[in-house]
Design an enzyme around this catalytic site. Sequence first.
Site, short mmCIF file in Angstrom:
data_model
loop_
_atom_site.label_atom_id
_atom_site.label_comp_id
_atom_site.label_asym_id
_atom_site.label_seq_id
_atom_site.Cartn_x
_atom_site.Cartn_y
_atom_site.Cartn_z
N ASP A 100 0.85 -1.19 0.00
CA ASP A 100 0.00 0.00 0.00
C ASP A 100 0.88 1.24 0.00
OD1 ASP A 100 0.83 -0.61 2.66
OD2 ASP A 100 -0.67 0.78 3.46
N GLU A 167 0.16 -1.12 5.80
CA GLU A 167 1.26 -0.56 6.61
C GLU A 167 1.13 0.94 6.78
OE1 GLU A 167 5.10 1.14 7.73
OE2 GLU A 167 3.98 1.52 5.87
#
Length: 480
Positions: A100, A167
């Site tokens: 991400d 994350e």
Amino acid sequence: MTAPKQFASYVDANAESYIQRLAKAVAIPSVSGDAKYRQHVFDMADFLVNEMRSLGINVHKVDLGKHVLDGEELQLPPAILGSIGNDPKKKTILLYAHYDVQPALLSDGWDHEPFRLTPDPKTGRLYGRGASDDKGPLLGWLNVVEAHVKSNIELPVNLKFCFEGMEESGSDGLDDLIKAESPKGKFFDGVHAVCISDNYWLNDRTPCLTYGLRGISYYKVSVSGPARDLHSGVFGNTVHEPMTDLIHLLGKLVTPTGEIKIPGLANLVAPLTEEERKRYEVIDYSVADVEHSAGARVAISDDKVRVLTGRMREPSLSIHGIEGAFSAPGAKTSVAKTTSKGKFSIRLVPDMTPELVDPIVINYLEGEFAKLNSKNKLKIENLHGGKPWVTDPGHWNYKAAIKATETIYKKTPDLTREGGSIPVTLTFAEALGVNVLLLPMGRGDDGAHSTNEKLDRSNYIEGTKLLGTYLHEVGAISIV
């Protein structure tokens, strides 16, 4: 043991295809912190699974459940668990990365579309959101596997992969997965060491290895009083004003030179050893580097060691913002709103933990508030926290990375601790009971989380060689 020459030759010969792989990944706007982009995060997971399967990696996605984002319940992106090799005579290395990215819009000030990889032929820079954090390093591991598989080079270790898609938004669900998959017979069983490539060199010239990260405790302080906005001409010097109380409290937290004013916190900090101090003295970093990164001559000290310890192994306190204050154009004269809120955080270092720090901070602020004899009400909240992490840079995992770095970059890497936090690092260390290495690919000027994020072509290609060479060095080390 240096990687076979065929490995580096394959990487060089296929550099353009590796860049195309990165371009495909950057083109997927996998922003985890915005509900509008959630499907793209799933698309990124599918892209990685397909890439991994094409290389012979056994891979599966793990459902991490749901969470609430901006009032909307959403499915969490899956964790991707993969493995290749199961030779009991070889070490097993776990590789972690995240797929991400942070939000990015052209209107934020980007010179190019953020979700289109844009090479600059003159500088060799590859611009695009996620190029450095963390899609380039993640794909570096897949490049390494491809180079071995297609060159018929035997992998020197067994590999396990753990890639996540949250994350940048707190790694929701990942800690529970790691703990559930750590017991004997589960996915992470048998791992000898972990390698994470989600950090950066200190500058643009000298590689480094990172063996420590600071933790964090993040607080909100609320002062409430009047039932409505009040006119300062009518109520000024007549009532206790929430904003005045709040500003007084915030001013009691830290000095302009960074000294934390909360008694008792310094006693929690592990003392600086002579051996560690020497590491800071030889690090290739200067006060000028700090001020270059900051964009102004604003360093607290002209002493390099003071600056580095302030960033890496001493706690810091930063005030992040105030809510309830008038900030629009004009000159509004009302007393600040019924509740004024301030936010600040403390970066934690060994042996500080949120559990130890919280009562000290809360008791201190309550004591300072009591001295005001204010009739307003005080509320203190810890919004989130994470422990610091530090490991032994003399471990064989680090020795292998040092040799690999010297082979690829012809320089001995600096041994650093970082000021930021990667909470999953501590989770792996505690749940698996193994050494964790932070082996960066990118440079200190990559601009992760900022506009015009980039990854230098040389760091991407030579970094791929570094990752592969590290595995060969690890495979050659005998451990008891």
